[in-house]
Design a protein around this motif. Structure first.
Motif, PDB file in Angstrom:
ATOM      1  N   PHE A 128       0.360  -3.791  -3.736  1.00  0.00           N
ATOM      2  CA  PHE A 128      -1.065  -3.888  -4.031  1.00  0.00           C
ATOM      3  C   PHE A 128      -1.372  -5.238  -4.648  1.00  0.00           C
ATOM      4  O   PHE A 128      -0.490  -5.933  -5.141  1.00  0.00           O
ATOM      5  CB  PHE A 128      -1.541  -2.732  -4.921  1.00  0.00           C
ATOM      6  N   MET A 129      -2.634  -5.594  -4.579  1.00  0.00           N
ATOM      7  CA  MET A 129      -3.126  -6.882  -5.045  1.00  0.00           C
ATOM      8  C   MET A 129      -4.275  -6.630  -6.016  1.00  0.00           C
ATOM      9  O   MET A 129      -5.139  -5.800  -5.748  1.00  0.00           O
ATOM     10  CB  MET A 129      -3.638  -7.669  -3.839  1.00  0.00           C
ATOM     11  N   LYS A 130      -4.264  -7.342  -7.140  1.00  0.00           N
ATOM     12  CA  LYS A 130      -5.374  -7.259  -8.089  1.00  0.00           C
ATOM     13  C   LYS A 130      -5.514  -8.605  -8.779  1.00  0.00           C
ATOM     14  O   LYS A 130      -4.544  -9.111  -9.355  1.00  0.00           O
ATOM     15  CB  LYS A 130      -5.132  -6.155  -9.122  1.00  0.00           C
ATOM     16  N   LEU A 141       0.082 -10.190  -6.815  1.00  0.00           N
ATOM     17  CA  LEU A 141       0.724  -9.302  -5.858  1.00  0.00           C
ATOM     18  C   LEU A 141       1.838  -8.549  -6.562  1.00  0.00           C
ATOM     19  O   LEU A 141       2.686  -9.149  -7.215  1.00  0.00           O
ATOM     20  CB  LEU A 141       1.322 -10.106  -4.698  1.00  0.00           C
ATOM     21  N   THR A 142       1.828  -7.218  -6.433  1.00  0.00           N
ATOM     22  CA  THR A 142       2.890  -6.385  -6.978  1.00  0.00           C
ATOM     23  C   THR A 142       3.483  -5.568  -5.841  1.00  0.00           C
ATOM     24  O   THR A 142       2.752  -4.909  -5.111  1.00  0.00           O
ATOM     25  CB  THR A 142       2.370  -5.442  -8.076  1.00  0.00           C
ATOM     26  N   ILE A 143       4.798  -5.643  -5.687  1.00  0.00           N
ATOM     27  CA  ILE A 143       5.512  -4.877  -4.663  1.00  0.00           C
ATOM     28  C   ILE A 143       6.548  -4.021  -5.377  1.00  0.00           C
ATOM     29  O   ILE A 143       7.401  -4.543  -6.105  1.00  0.00           O
ATOM     30  CB  ILE A 143       6.200  -5.800  -3.654  1.00  0.00           C
ATOM     31  N   ASN A 144       6.463  -2.704  -5.197  1.00  0.00           N
ATOM     32  CA  ASN A 144       7.449  -1.772  -5.730  1.00  0.00           C
ATOM     33  C   ASN A 144       8.323  -1.306  -4.571  1.00  0.00           C
ATOM     34  O   ASN A 144       7.811  -0.826  -3.574  1.00  0.00           O
ATOM     35  CB  ASN A 144       6.774  -0.567  -6.377  1.00  0.00           C
ATOM     36  N   VAL A 145       9.637  -1.441  -4.722  1.00  0.00           N
ATOM     37  CA  VAL A 145      10.572  -1.061  -3.659  1.00  0.00           C
ATOM     38  C   VAL A 145      11.543  -0.022  -4.191  1.00  0.00           C
ATOM     39  O   VAL A 145      12.251  -0.264  -5.178  1.00  0.00           O
ATOM     40  CB  VAL A 145      11.352  -2.288  -3.134  1.00  0.00           C
ATOM     41  N   ASN A 146      11.559   1.148  -3.549  1.00  0.00           N
ATOM     42  CA  ASN A 146      12.560   2.175  -3.821  1.00  0.00           C
ATOM     43  C   ASN A 146      13.721   1.892  -2.897  1.00  0.00           C
ATOM     44  O   ASN A 146      13.604   2.020  -1.691  1.00  0.00           O
ATOM     45  CB  ASN A 146      11.993   3.579  -3.563  1.00  0.00           C
ATOM     46  N   GLU A 147      14.829   1.464  -3.477  1.00  0.00           N
ATOM     47  CA  GLU A 147      15.979   1.029  -2.689  1.00  0.00           C
ATOM     48  C   GLU A 147      16.658   2.217  -2.012  1.00  0.00           C
ATOM     49  O   GLU A 147      16.832   3.265  -2.617  1.00  0.00           O
ATOM     50  CB  GLU A 147      16.978   0.286  -3.561  1.00  0.00           C
ATOM     51  N   ASP A 148      17.044   2.031  -0.753  1.00  0.00           N
ATOM     52  CA  ASP A 148      17.806   3.024  -0.011  1.00  0.00           C
ATOM     53  C   ASP A 148      19.280   2.724  -0.206  1.00  0.00           C
ATOM     54  O   ASP A 148      19.734   1.626   0.113  1.00  0.00           O
ATOM     55  CB  ASP A 148      17.451   2.984   1.486  1.00  0.00           C
TER      56      ASP A 148
END
Length: 79
Positions: free
Chosen positions: A64-66, A70-77
């Motif tokens: 998301f952007m505010k 820019l914020t990117i959340n990644v749930n690692e596999d």
């Protein structure tokens, strides 16, 4: 290539915060930039002033952007 390295190659400084099962990447583009972001599968698509950047991630992502951040959340596999 890691997400943070991909952003750095594009001249974008990003801060990574690890939280065990996921990590967060934050990059400040400033409020003057025309930005948008979307996630399609394992690709984060960032459009900066009309230029598209596809960033591959290992895991499921939310972005998301505010106010130009820019914020990117990644749930690692971990397969």
């Amino acid at each position: 290539m890691r997400l943070q390295e991909q952003l750095a190659q594009r001249g974008i400084e990003a801060v990574r915060r690890d939280y065990g099962d996921h990590y967060e990447l934050v990059a400040d583009f400033g409020s003057a930039a025309d930005l948008s972001v979307d996630v399609v599968g394992d690709t984060v698509i960032v459009v900066i002033d009309g230029e598209t950047h596809d960033i591959e991630v290992d895991g499921s992502a939310q972005a998301f952007m505010k106010n130009g951040v820019l914020t990117i959340n990644v749930n690692e596999d971990f397969n």
